[in-house]
Design a protein around this motif. Structure first.
Motif, PDB file in Angstrom:
ATOM      1  N   ARG A 385     -62.455 -36.990 -84.866  1.00 32.83           N
ATOM      2  CA  ARG A 385     -63.840 -36.633 -84.504  1.00 32.83           C
ATOM      3  C   ARG A 385     -64.114 -35.153 -84.819  1.00 32.83           C
ATOM      4  O   ARG A 385     -65.126 -34.816 -85.454  1.00 32.83           O
ATOM      5  CB  ARG A 385     -64.047 -36.901 -82.999  1.00 32.83           C
ATOM      6  CG  ARG A 385     -65.483 -36.806 -82.520  1.00 32.83           C
ATOM      7  CD  ARG A 385     -65.568 -36.983 -81.015  1.00 32.83           C
ATOM      8  NE  ARG A 385     -65.130 -35.796 -80.291  1.00 32.83           N
ATOM      9  CZ  ARG A 385     -65.920 -34.775 -80.008  1.00 32.83           C
ATOM     10  NH1 ARG A 385     -67.183 -34.774 -80.363  1.00 32.83           N
ATOM     11  NH2 ARG A 385     -65.432 -33.725 -79.361  1.00 32.83           N
ATOM     12  N   ALA A 439     -75.113 -43.611 -68.904  1.00 33.47           N
ATOM     13  CA  ALA A 439     -75.707 -42.830 -67.814  1.00 33.47           C
ATOM     14  C   ALA A 439     -75.992 -41.423 -68.317  1.00 33.47           C
ATOM     15  O   ALA A 439     -75.146 -40.796 -68.957  1.00 33.47           O
ATOM     16  CB  ALA A 439     -74.738 -42.787 -66.634  1.00 33.47           C
ATOM     17  N   ALA A 440     -77.196 -40.956 -68.054  1.00 37.86           N
ATOM     18  CA  ALA A 440     -77.567 -39.593 -68.463  1.00 37.86           C
ATOM     19  C   ALA A 440     -78.027 -38.826 -67.230  1.00 37.86           C
ATOM     20  O   ALA A 440     -78.848 -39.309 -66.450  1.00 37.86           O
ATOM     21  CB  ALA A 440     -78.679 -39.647 -69.503  1.00 37.86           C
ATOM     22  N   ASP A 441     -77.439 -37.649 -67.112  1.00 35.42           N
ATOM     23  CA  ASP A 441     -77.765 -36.774 -65.983  1.00 35.42           C
ATOM     24  C   ASP A 441     -79.017 -35.983 -66.357  1.00 35.42           C
ATOM     25  O   ASP A 441     -79.025 -35.323 -67.393  1.00 35.42           O
ATOM     26  CB  ASP A 441     -76.553 -35.847 -65.784  1.00 35.42           C
ATOM     27  CG  ASP A 441     -76.694 -34.983 -64.578  1.00 35.42           C
ATOM     28  OD1 ASP A 441     -77.369 -35.395 -63.636  1.00 35.42           O
ATOM     29  OD2 ASP A 441     -76.110 -33.879 -64.592  1.00 35.42           O
ATOM     30  N   SER A 491     -70.530 -44.713 -68.101  1.00 40.62           N
ATOM     31  CA  SER A 491     -70.912 -43.501 -67.378  1.00 40.62           C
ATOM     32  C   SER A 491     -69.838 -42.456 -67.651  1.00 40.62           C
ATOM     33  O   SER A 491     -68.707 -42.587 -67.201  1.00 40.62           O
ATOM     34  CB  SER A 491     -70.991 -43.820 -65.878  1.00 40.62           C
ATOM     35  OG  SER A 491     -71.267 -42.649 -65.176  1.00 40.62           O
ATOM     36  N   SER A 492     -70.203 -41.452 -68.457  1.00 41.97           N
ATOM     37  CA  SER A 492     -69.193 -40.468 -68.853  1.00 41.97           C
ATOM     38  C   SER A 492     -69.392 -39.134 -68.149  1.00 41.97           C
ATOM     39  O   SER A 492     -70.450 -38.519 -68.240  1.00 41.97           O
ATOM     40  CB  SER A 492     -69.257 -40.243 -70.374  1.00 41.97           C
ATOM     41  OG  SER A 492     -68.406 -39.168 -70.717  1.00 41.97           O
ATOM     42  N   GLY A 494     -67.044 -36.991 -68.783  1.00 43.74           N
ATOM     43  CA  GLY A 494     -66.028 -36.282 -69.573  1.00 43.74           C
ATOM     44  C   GLY A 494     -66.377 -34.842 -69.887  1.00 43.74           C
ATOM     45  O   GLY A 494     -65.497 -33.980 -69.904  1.00 43.74           O
ATOM     46  N   GLY A 495     -67.663 -34.583 -70.139  1.00 37.20           N
ATOM     47  CA  GLY A 495     -68.064 -33.215 -70.459  1.00 37.20           C
ATOM     48  C   GLY A 495     -68.047 -32.318 -69.226  1.00 37.20           C
ATOM     49  O   GLY A 495     -68.174 -31.097 -69.349  1.00 37.20           O
ATOM     50  N   CYS A 516     -63.701 -40.039 -67.432  1.00 40.27           N
ATOM     51  CA  CYS A 516     -63.622 -38.645 -66.969  1.00 40.27           C
ATOM     52  C   CYS A 516     -63.025 -37.771 -68.069  1.00 40.27           C
ATOM     53  O   CYS A 516     -62.867 -38.202 -69.214  1.00 40.27           O
ATOM     54  CB  CYS A 516     -62.817 -38.562 -65.677  1.00 40.27           C
ATOM     55  SG  CYS A 516     -63.797 -39.098 -64.262  1.00 40.27           S
ATOM     56  N   SER A 518     -60.792 -35.797 -70.576  1.00 41.16           N
ATOM     57  CA  SER A 518     -59.469 -35.996 -71.186  1.00 41.16           C
ATOM     58  C   SER A 518     -58.634 -34.730 -71.031  1.00 41.16           C
ATOM     59  O   SER A 518     -59.175 -33.618 -70.972  1.00 41.16           O
ATOM     60  CB  SER A 518     -59.610 -36.373 -72.665  1.00 41.16           C
ATOM     61  OG  SER A 518     -60.340 -35.378 -73.339  1.00 41.16           O
ATOM     62  N   LEU A 535     -57.273 -39.972 -71.936  1.00 41.04           N
ATOM     63  CA  LEU A 535     -58.629 -40.143 -71.403  1.00 41.04           C
ATOM     64  C   LEU A 535     -58.580 -41.052 -70.165  1.00 41.04           C
ATOM     65  O   LEU A 535     -58.126 -42.197 -70.248  1.00 41.04           O
ATOM     66  CB  LEU A 535     -59.508 -40.796 -72.484  1.00 41.04           C
ATOM     67  CG  LEU A 535     -60.960 -41.056 -72.119  1.00 41.04           C
ATOM     68  CD1 LEU A 535     -61.757 -39.752 -72.022  1.00 41.04           C
ATOM     69  CD2 LEU A 535     -61.619 -41.975 -73.161  1.00 41.04           C
TER      70      LEU A 535
HETATM   71  N1  CAO Z   1     -63.137 -35.398 -72.104  1.00 41.17           N
HETATM   72  C1  CAO Z   1     -63.165 -34.120 -72.409  1.00 41.17           C
HETATM   73  N2  CAO Z   1     -64.234 -33.541 -72.956  1.00 41.17           N
HETATM   74  C2  CAO Z   1     -65.308 -34.300 -73.210  1.00 41.17           C
HETATM   75  C3  CAO Z   1     -65.321 -35.663 -72.929  1.00 41.17           C
HETATM   76  C4  CAO Z   1     -64.170 -36.216 -72.348  1.00 41.17           C
HETATM   77  N3  CAO Z   1     -64.120 -37.489 -71.995  1.00 41.17           N
HETATM   78  N4  CAO Z   1     -66.518 -36.156 -73.275  1.00 41.17           N
HETATM   79  C5  CAO Z   1     -67.229 -35.142 -73.779  1.00 41.17           C
HETATM   80  N5  CAO Z   1     -66.493 -34.038 -73.716  1.00 41.17           N
HETATM   81  C6  CAO Z   1     -66.875 -32.700 -74.151  1.00 41.17           C
HETATM   82  C7  CAO Z   1     -67.313 -32.718 -75.570  1.00 41.17           C
HETATM   83  O1  CAO Z   1     -66.226 -32.508 -76.414  1.00 41.17           O
HETATM   84  C8  CAO Z   1     -68.330 -31.619 -75.599  1.00 41.17           C
HETATM   85  O2  CAO Z   1     -67.679 -30.401 -75.748  1.00 41.17           O
HETATM   86  P1  CAO Z   1     -68.060 -29.428 -76.980  1.00 41.17           P
HETATM   87  O3  CAO Z   1     -69.506 -29.066 -76.737  1.00 41.17           O
HETATM   88  O4  CAO Z   1     -67.114 -28.305 -76.831  1.00 41.17           O
HETATM   89  O5  CAO Z   1     -67.875 -30.247 -78.187  1.00 41.17           O
HETATM   90  C9  CAO Z   1     -68.941 -31.618 -74.209  1.00 41.17           C
HETATM   91  O6  CAO Z   1     -68.027 -32.314 -73.395  1.00 41.17           O
HETATM   92  C10 CAO Z   1     -70.311 -32.314 -74.184  1.00 41.17           C
HETATM   93  O7  CAO Z   1     -70.146 -33.527 -74.792  1.00 41.17           O
HETATM   94  P2  CAO Z   1     -71.324 -34.262 -75.545  1.00 41.17           P
HETATM   95  O8  CAO Z   1     -72.343 -33.332 -76.030  1.00 41.17           O
HETATM   96  O9  CAO Z   1     -70.646 -35.149 -76.503  1.00 41.17           O
HETATM   97  O10 CAO Z   1     -71.978 -35.033 -74.407  1.00 41.17           O
HETATM   98  P3  CAO Z   1     -71.425 -36.395 -73.804  1.00 41.17           P
HETATM   99  O11 CAO Z   1     -71.457 -37.411 -74.853  1.00 41.17           O
HETATM  100  O12 CAO Z   1     -70.168 -36.184 -73.086  1.00 41.17           O
HETATM  101  O13 CAO Z   1     -72.527 -36.744 -72.720  1.00 41.17           O
HETATM  102  C11 CAO Z   1     -74.505 -37.428 -71.763  1.00 41.17           C
HETATM  103  C12 CAO Z   1     -73.863 -37.008 -73.026  1.00 41.17           C
HETATM  104  C13 CAO Z   1     -75.980 -37.680 -71.919  1.00 41.17           C
HETATM  105  C14 CAO Z   1     -73.810 -38.719 -71.285  1.00 41.17           C
HETATM  106  C15 CAO Z   1     -74.237 -36.325 -70.762  1.00 41.17           C
HETATM  107  O14 CAO Z   1     -75.025 -35.207 -71.060  1.00 41.17           O
HETATM  108  C16 CAO Z   1     -74.448 -36.711 -69.349  1.00 41.17           C
HETATM  109  O15 CAO Z   1     -75.579 -36.768 -68.851  1.00 41.17           O
HETATM  110  N6  CAO Z   1     -73.339 -36.983 -68.635  1.00 41.17           N
HETATM  111  C17 CAO Z   1     -73.390 -37.277 -67.241  1.00 41.17           C
HETATM  112  C18 CAO Z   1     -73.404 -38.762 -66.999  1.00 41.17           C
HETATM  113  C19 CAO Z   1     -73.400 -39.010 -65.530  1.00 41.17           C
HETATM  114  O16 CAO Z   1     -74.064 -38.352 -64.749  1.00 41.17           O
HETATM  115  N7  CAO Z   1     -72.622 -40.009 -65.091  1.00 41.17           N
HETATM  116  C20 CAO Z   1     -72.435 -40.259 -63.722  1.00 41.17           C
HETATM  117  C21 CAO Z   1     -73.219 -41.459 -63.315  1.00 41.17           C
HETATM  118  S1  CAO Z   1     -72.856 -41.916 -61.710  1.00 41.17           S
HETATM  119  O17 CAO Z   1     -73.668 -40.827 -60.883  1.00 41.17           O
END
Ligand code: CAO
Length: 570
Positions: A385, A439-441, A491-492, A494-495, A516, A518, A535
């Motif tokens: 990636r 899921a988007a926050d 629901s990620s 991870g970021g 969550c 990685s 992960l």
């Molecule tokens: N492990 C480690 N790092 C991760 C990761 C993971 N699983 N997933 C993403 N990241 C990192 C990415 O590498 C990126 O870092 P860089 O900017 O340095 O490249 C950063 O986190 C942001 O990632 P992204 O831009 O790819 O965004 P995303 O795909 O992770 O998430 C979105 C997009 C819309 C899902 C996110 O903004 C969001 O809203 N997440 C929250 C979802 C949520 O609230 N879930 C809970 C529901 S229950 O209440």
């Protein structure tokens, strides 16, 4: 052992009645007084009980048959002594009804043509009393069909009463406006008891007039409350009315909700379960509600496929509060004066929070959730990636880990189709499309945009669409269509961070993947510990549809695909 025919007993003024329910079958063991069939005339529905205990050898009637006093109902194998004492000669259809009733010693159940006392008091008010309802004593009021202020017509039913064997409506023999209701649900009433006081539109009919019109008038003195009332009223006119009306199959008087068409035992069964019969669709003869209809309705409510009107109204009036214990008999939500402990500020919850909160609450309460946690190795995928993003930086393409997860979930849903299903009553709806929610926050709360037909899209396209949908979500511009139709949700977090959590299933979906952050962890490769990017996965699943082994397999496969996407080619 001896064989004994149980026959239709004296059913009062009814000539022929229709068999609308068979409550036993050959081989069943019945107790004395247990109901065998339900019959119905245009006046009442009633159950015919057995006079003896025994084993049913034959059922002589079928649904829709017309029967009358003396008709054979079932043949019972009874203990010899009981049969002998009950039946010197084996009873059969050729006996007279009188003999049959005596032999079978079955209580008379008919709602006989009733004398219904309506009297006009000196003040011009009309008193409506319980008419002659045959052998019934202390019958329970199970339904009030009018309330104070209602206008009633002559012959309009005021209430339904029920014994353990029959249910009947009690009509008014006079028209007027209800001034007072003298009975309430659950009251036990007897002949002569005062039901209601009407302010008269139409005067009660003089007894002589009715006597010429009906042969069943018996102007017998009424004792108890009726007599007491009579002695205080100076100008009382006695009238007769027709027999209590049957529990209807239709809504004869245009009440908002018609009285459901069901036998007393089914009504009792429904009451015990708290099932509102008026909301149950009958599958029996003439739309009659059967015991299995009540069971089916209960199942639908329990599975969440159907809401009773009362629950729906409660949910509408209180969408997301738990202040009354959520209607689950729980303790009320604690009411605390927080200002006693320090400075506080009050803020209204956002509209999205209120809506999503109510949905999450329902899903959490109605779905039996289980969550499996697992880890998968995404070392190579993350390297790929990052490499792709470097190569395509100039083109403005950014592949996200979440887009790969969406592709992995499509592969897992294809391999485990029950994860791509929804419960609908007693059925499972298996989908052959792959719409994945994520899921988007957002500043206003959680939203779930949906990538439609993710199976037909590549990771680049999914990443681009995700970016657009996430932006729309943050800007509050997502359309309902962009948030509907998901088969499965990811629901990620991870970021953001964290290790594992329990995502709540987004009904009517049956599973959700929580992801969550990685982390590099040492993994043993058989010779040495090597650093691997692991992960954390948290899969919540609906235990009504999915079992633990399938969930573990789904989680493992989802992780294996992320570890090496070549698996989806196999
Ligand atoms: N492990 C480690 N790092 C991760 C990761 C993971 N699983 N997933 C993403 N990241 C990192 C990415 O590498 C990126 O870092 P860089 O900017 O340095 O490249 C950063 O986190 C942001 O990632 P992204 O831009 O790819 O965004 P995303 O795909 O992770 O998430 C979105 C997009 C819309 C899902 C996110 O903004 C969001 O809203 N997440 C929250 C979802 C949520 O609230 N879930 C809970 C529901 S229950 O209440």
């Amino acid at each position: 052992m001896a064989l004994l025919d149980i026959q239709v007993p004296d059913i009062g003024d009814f000539d022929e009645v229709t068999v609308i329910e068979l409550m036993v079958k050959p081989g069943d063991t019945v107790a004395a007084d247990q109901s065998l069939i339900t019959v119905e005339s245009d006046k009442a529905s009633m159950e015919i009980p057995s006079s003896h205990g025994g084993v049913v050898k034959a059922v002589w009637v079928k649904l829709g048959d017309k029967v009358k006093q003396g008709s054979r109902v079932v043949q019972l194998e009874v203990a010899g002594a009981a049969a002998a004492s009950a039946a010197p000669a084996a009873p059969n259809a050729s006996q007279t009804p009188d003999q049959a009733a005596k032999v079978a010693d079955v209580p008379v159940l008919a709602a006989q043509s009733a004398i219904h006392n309506v009297a006009t008091t000196s003040a011009g008010l009309i008193e409506v009393r319980v008419p002659d309802i045959g052998d019934f004593k202390d019958v329970a009021v199970i339904e009030l069909l009018v309330k104070v202020g209602d206008s009633v017509k002559t012959e309009q039913s005021l209430m339904t009463v029920e014994s353990d064997k029959a249910a009947m409506e009690i009509p008014s023999s006079a028209a007027g406006v209800v001034k007072e209701l003298k009975v309430k649900l659950g009251d036990k009433v007897n002949v002569g008891d005062l039901i209601a006081v009407l302010e008269g539109a139409a005067a009660a009919v003089p007894v002589a007039a009715v006597a010429t019109a009906t042969t069943t008038v018996r102007p017998e003195p009424v004792e108890g409350p009726a007599a007491a009332a009579a002695s205080t009223s100076s100008a009382r006119t006695e009238v007769a009315v027709s027999a209590p009306a049957a529990v209807p199959a239709h809504n004869p008087i245009g009440m908002p909700i018609g009285l459901p068409h069901a036998s007393p035992s089914v009504r009792k069964f429904a009451r015990e379960l708290g099932v509102p019969l008026a909301e149950v669709k009958g599958s029996g003869l003439k739309g009659r509600i059967t015991e299995s209809d009540v069971q089916g309705f209960t199942k639908s409510v329990m599975s969440g496929a159907v809401q009773t009107l009362a629950i729906a109204a409660q949910a509408k009036s209180k969408p997301s509060t738990a202040s009354d214990g959520g209607g689950l008999g729980l303790l009320a939500w604690p009411k605390v004066d927080f200002s006693k402990f320090g400075v506080v500020e009050r803020k209204d919850m956002s509209r999205i929070k209120k809506i999503s909160g109510a949905n999450l609450h329902r899903n959490w309460v109605l779905i039996p959730h289980v969550t499996n946690h697992d880890d998968c190795d995404i070392t190579d995928l993350e390297a790929f990636r990052v490499q792709m993003n470097k190569e395509n930086e100039k083109a403005g393409i950014k592949l996200t880990m979440l887009a790969f997860m969406i592709k992995a979930s499509v592969a897992a849903l294809k391999k485990f189709p029950e994860f791509n299903s929804s419960i609908d009553g007693d059925q499972l709806v298996l989908k052959q499309y792959y719409h994945i929610g994520f899921a988007a926050d957002t500043p206003n709360g959680l939203m779930v945009p949906v990538i439609k037909d993710a199976d037909k899209k590549g990771v680049v396209q999914i990443s681009t669409e995700m970016g657009e949908l996430a932006k729309k979500a943050r800007d509050g511009k997502l359309s309902p269509a962009e948030m509907s139709g998901a088969c499965f949700t990811i629901s990620s977090l991870g970021g953001i961070g964290g290790r594992y959590f329990t995502p709540i299933i987004n009904a009517p979906e049956v599973a959700i993947m929580g992801v969550c952050k990685s982390q590099i962890e040492p993994k043993w490769d058989g010779k040495a510990f090597v650093p691997k990017l692991m992960l954390p996965l948290s899969l919540s699943w609906d235990h009504r549809v999915i079992d633990g082994a399938a969930a573990a397999r789904f989680n493992a496969y989802f992780g294996q695909v992320l570890t090496d996407f070549r698996r989806v080619l196999l």
